[in-house]
Enzyme design. Structure first.
Site, PDB file in Angstrom:
ATOM      1  N   PHE A 330       1.182  -1.257   0.222  1.00 24.76           N
ATOM      2  CA  PHE A 330       0.277  -0.021  -0.184  1.00 24.76           C
ATOM      3  C   PHE A 330       0.878   1.499   0.108  1.00 24.76           C
ATOM      4  O   PHE A 330       2.020   1.631   0.765  1.00 24.76           O
ATOM      5  CB  PHE A 330      -0.886   0.398   1.691  1.00 24.76           C
ATOM      6  N   CYS A 331       1.067   2.284  -0.954  1.00 28.81           N
ATOM      7  CA  CYS A 331       1.320   3.687  -1.316  1.00 28.81           C
ATOM      8  C   CYS A 331       2.826   3.812  -1.222  1.00 28.81           C
ATOM      9  O   CYS A 331       2.905   2.625  -1.988  1.00 28.81           O
ATOM     10  CB  CYS A 331       0.289   4.536   0.460  1.00 28.81           C
ATOM     11  N   LEU A 332       3.725   3.714  -0.081  1.00 32.62           N
ATOM     12  CA  LEU A 332       5.253   3.792   0.507  1.00 32.62           C
ATOM     13  C   LEU A 332       5.537   2.074   0.202  1.00 32.62           C
ATOM     14  O   LEU A 332       6.126   1.606  -0.394  1.00 32.62           O
ATOM     15  CB  LEU A 332       5.552   4.281   0.914  1.00 32.62           C
TER      16      LEU A 332
END
Length: 602
Positions: A330-332
């Site tokens: 998720f995301c980074l």
């Protein structure tokens, strides 16, 4: 003086006392800001990049002088609209109909008083006409490079949002009404809150926009049963208890971003992605990143791979006896897993069965307004704020992301918290959003320079990690990519444009809403649908035009996709956490997640 004491006096005494209290609090706020600006670089680092803004607007002014026609047309239309508004306001019955209306999603003007009061209705519409004009002018300045155009549009919007009449007590009818009802108690309470938030934020006003006493990690949120089965200086690895009699043989590792805490994926049972995964029969592991303190100041991006994701995979292989792992980032966390498969290259298929990327921007040439916070002037300010600490504190990071959605995350909360002084809502996502984490300076600067500025992740052999050139195109593994349509942090086109860069079979799905709500979209809530289309033209808009829309949550589409990589099942008793060499250290959600950004710096 309390509200009751003010209400017992006469009107003149009440007004005098309110004035004294407001002047006293104003003086305290001004004293604090003055002291902060004189004593350190922290205050200056928290303010907008004046030099960069001035340069951008100077270029915009020069463009206007060269090509004034479109600006003049927009201004002419503004004058016509103002004249129509003025005429309407002179009617005996007041403004009969609105010349311009606020967006249905604009919470600033939802109170009926804005329309019922003729003066407020006139003020609101005057502002909306001006805001529309500013937006039109910013859009029509064609002779600017993309970076300057983004800055002009972004900072113009920041200015327009800041000067909205709803942000001023004397202009907001709802605030005036409450001030009269509470004898000024709302203003005193609000200014007191403002001073407290200012002091807590180290001269950055990180608005407390939810009741933090309403939740407790491990009690109200992050309650999916499990055990911490491994930990090092970078992370704790949590293995969750099976909830079904049979479980998928292939284990599933979730790697969240280390910019925020992992429990955005494990809020309350009704919207927990982790609990839903367990209920689907997956053997679920998740990384809970440490909240960096002084001892982590030299931490590199490499460390998040070596001591984080790679180490977690190794431990999972030993616990389960399986060589292959399904990954979710998720995301980074997704960006780091993309770098990981680029590091492993052809060997990725020896460890990874499939990869799911959720709201993870890979192509920073399509990152939109987020790139405003990656230029040299901004990074100089960030370096000043970090100073000798070697860490970017969580308050600064939170303030940056809040600016990307200023109306929702700053000004609406400003009105509710400081002007109306309402009771703070009990909202799990806002609680998580306020639970900030620190970032190591070396890791942060590497990420900004190499991935955001150079966009090196998608370029063959330009990014180096763990002593090796990165090439994500050589990792022949199946990838599921999810983007959110209204994502302000990871614009969906920054994900879509990376589809062609990946070598293995890719499925891209676009969901509704934004960076968090779009991802955390439990099927039982039935909030946002999604788009699918299995042909991937170069133009993202063309893909969306031809995509099929479904009202269902994207989780259901992902469940169908991942089944081909996690179909075989075994007895759930074999996957109870704490067996074998890796004994349970403590109950989930563990201790790392409970460390606040402030505590980590002590």
């Amino acid at each position: 003086m309390s509200k009751n004491e003010r209400s017992e006096g006469n009107g003149s005494q009440q007004l005098d006392q309110i004035s004294q209290d407001i002047l006293r609090l104003s003086a305290e706020i001004q004293k604090y800001l003055t002291h902060a600006s004189q004593s350190s670089d922290v205050f200056h680092a928290a303010t907008p990049n004046v030099q960069g803004i001035s340069k951008a607007f100077l270029e915009a002014f020069q463009e206007f002088l060269r090509n004034p026609q479109k600006v003049n047309e927009a201004t002419e239309q503004l004058m016509k609209d103002y004249f129509q508004l003025w005429q309407s306001s002179l009617m005996p019955q007041g403004i009969e109909k609105q010349v311009v209306s606020p967006s249905p999603s604009d919470r600033r003007f939802k109170d009926p008083l804005w329309s019922q009061n003729p003066a407020s209705a006139f003020l609101m519409q005057s502002y909306l006409l001006y805001a529309r004009w500013v937006e039109a002018v910013a859009d029509d300045l064609e002779g600017l490079d993309d970076e300057t155009r983004r800055k002009i549009k972004f900072y113009s919007r920041q200015f327009v949002d800041a000067v909205a009449p709803s942000n001023f007590a004397w202009a907001n009818p709802a605030v005036l009404q409450k001030t009269a009802e509470t004898h000024g108690d709302n203003l005193i309470k609000g200014m007191t809150r403002f001073l407290e938030d200012l002091q807590k934020g180290n001269s950055l006003v990180n608005i407390t926009n939810t009741d933090r006493s309403a939740f407790e990690i491990g009690k109200d949120i992050a309650v999916t049963p499990g055990k911490v089965v491994f930990q090092n200086e970078m992370m704790q690895l949590i293995q969750y208890m099976p909830a079904t009699k049979k479980v998928k043989k292939t284990p599933l590792l979730v790697v969240p971003a280390w910019i925020n805490k992992f429990y955005i994926l494990d809020l309350q049972p009704r919207n927990s992605f982790v609990q839903w995964l367990v209920n689907q029969g997956h053997t679920v592991f998740i990384v809970s990143w440490v909240n960096p303190g002084i001892k982590h100041k030299d931490t590199l991006f490499d460390d998040y791979l070596k001591k984080g994701s790679l180490e977690a995979i190794r431990v999972i292989q030993e616990i389960t006896g399986e060589k292959l792992v399904n990954l979710i980032g998720f995301c980074l966390g997704g960006i780091s897993l993309s770098a990981l498969i680029g590091y492993l290259q052809k060997d990725a298929k020896k460890m990874i069965k499939s990869l799911t990327l959720m709201a993870a921007p890979l192509d920073f040439s399509q990152a939109g307004e987020l790139t405003i916070f990656t230029d040299e002037d901004y990074m100089r300010q960030v370096s000043a704020r970090m100073g000798d600490l070697g860490l970017l504190d969580g308050a600064a990071m939170a303030a940056t992301f809040n600016m990307l959605r200023a109306n929702d995350l700053i000004w609406s909360a400003f009105i509710n918290n400081y002007l109306l002084a309402n009771e703070q809502p009990q909202f799990d996502m806002l609680y998580w959003n306020a639970d900030a984490t620190n970032l190591p300076e070396k890791m942060f600067k590497y990420y900004i320079q190499e991935m955001c500025v150079k966009n090196a992740l998608l370029k063959k052999d330009e990014l180096h990690m763990l002593g090796q050139a990165i090439d994500i195109s050589k990792a022949d593994i199946p990838v599921f990519m999810f983007g959110a349509h209204d994502d302000h942090i990871a614009p969906w086109k920054s994900m879509y444009s990376a589809v062609s860069k990946l070598h293995g079979p890719v499925k891209f799905v676009l969901g509704g809403s934004g960076h968090v709500a779009g991802v955390v979209n439990h099927p039982d809530q039935n909030k946002y649908g999604h788009w699918e289309h299995d042909a991937y033209p170069a133009d993202a808009n063309e893909w969306l035009k031809n995509a099929n829309y479904s009202n269902d949550s994207w989780w259901l589409t992902w469940r169908k996709w991942v089944k081909q990589f996690a179909a075989e099942e075994i007895d759930a008793k074999e996957r109870a956490p704490g067996q074998g060499a890796y004994k349970a250290i403590e109950d989930a959600p563990g201790s790392y997640v409970k460390i606040t950004a402030e505590e980590a710096l002590k």
